[in-house]
Design an enzyme around this catalytic site. Structure first.
Site, PDB file in Angstrom:
ATOM      1  N   SER A 231       7.770   4.830   5.606  1.00  0.00           N
ATOM      2  CA  SER A 231       8.818   4.096   4.905  1.00  0.00           C
ATOM      3  C   SER A 231       8.553   4.116   3.407  1.00  0.00           C
ATOM      4  CB  SER A 231       8.883   2.658   5.430  1.00  0.00           C
ATOM      5  OG  SER A 231       8.960   2.652   6.840  1.00  0.00           O
TER       6      SER A 231
ATOM      7  N   ASP B  95       0.860  -1.185   0.000  1.00  0.00           N
ATOM      8  CA  ASP B  95       0.000   0.000   0.000  1.00  0.00           C
ATOM      9  C   ASP B  95       0.895   1.233   0.000  1.00  0.00           C
ATOM     10  OD1 ASP B  95      -1.981  -1.872   0.381  1.00  0.00           O
ATOM     11  OD2 ASP B  95      -2.767  -1.001   2.230  1.00  0.00           O
TER      12      ASP B  95
END
Length: 270
Positions: free
Chosen positions: A231, A91
């Site tokens: 991230s 995602d």
């Protein structure tokens, strides 16, 4: 002035940033987030980020990091198994960039050469004129990721770095992908050739956890997960291998990131 402006735009802030970005601080934070003492943070985190907990398996979750790396329920991220489709490994928010020998990864107001990203000039040269797909994960995203495609895979190459936040203000002031720790593997895809899949850590992310070493990657199989923090995942694709969906190209040209989900088709075989 908010905390990131203080850290990145003032002299005292940069002093504290150096301390915050150290591995020692990251390890201490990671240890706390792994402890049951961190459980009280979960409720506020869910509310602040509007996370739909119905999508996830939460039995046995007793620490913040256990919640952050929570697993999703079966059927919530179906993976397109058409061999001619390249799919999202995670995602996130996707941008696509053309690779050239000068600059290859513009992220907000920073640019990074592929050679500095990989720390390998010879390997970087193999991807000239190819594509770089950058998936930026936000804190509310699902933080487990899968293999983008099947194929023989190399060992994981870890590049040590200083951890910094990937939020935009940081990108204006520090070369994030040069500074951050990162880990990559090469996958010999039958359809798309040799692709590189890389994970990049951010400030206070103590671990990039990849579950397997050298061997065979299986399309859609869980590759690993991030612990707390925003991230990034990067895919490098060689020249003339894929046609990226036009809406993603149009958005990238306009400087807009495209929201994507793990398993969705984002490109087709050329």
């Amino acid at each position: 002035m908010d905390s990131l402006s203080f850290l990145y735009r003032t002299v005292p802030g940069r002093f504290f940033l150096k301390l915050l970005a150290s591995r020692g601080v990251s390890k201490v934070c990671g240890a706390f987030l792994d402890s049951r003492l961190s459980a009280f943070l979960i409720k506020g985190f869910v509310k602040k980020n509007n996370i739909n907990t119905d999508d996830y398996i939460l039995e046995g979750v007793k620490t913040f990091n256990q919640f952050f790396r929570r697993q999703i329920k079966d059927g919530k991220r179906p993976f397109d198994m058409n061999k001619e489709h390249l799919c999202c490994p995670c995602d996130g928010l996707l941008s696509v960039w053309n690779i050239n020998k000068y600059t290859v990864i513009p992220v907000k107001q920073s640019q990074y050469t592929l050679a500095s990203l990989l720390q390998n000039d010879q390997l970087a040269a193999e991807y000239e004129d190819g594509l770089c797909l950058v998936f930026r994960l936000c804190v509310d995203n699902y933080h487990r990721y899968s293999y983008a495609d099947s194929g023989k895979k190399s060992s994981n190459v870890f590049i040590k770095g200083v951890l910094h936040t990937v939020r935009p203000i940081a990108l204006e002031n520090r070369p994030v992908f040069v500074e951050n720790c990162r880990e990559y593997t090469q996958i010999e895809s039958e359809a798309f050739g040799k692709i590189i899949q890389m994970e990049v850590g951010a400030m206070l992310v103590g671990r990039i956890v990849n579950l397997e070493g050298e061997g065979f990657a299986e399309r859609g199989k869980e590759k690993g997960y991030f612990e707390y923090g925003g991230s990034t995942i990067i895919l490098l694709i060689k020249k003339d291998k894929i046609c990226v969906n036009q809406n993603i190209i149009d958005n990238s040209v306009s400087g807009v990131e495209t929201p994507v989900k793990m398993g969705e088709c984002i490109a087709t075989l050329m």
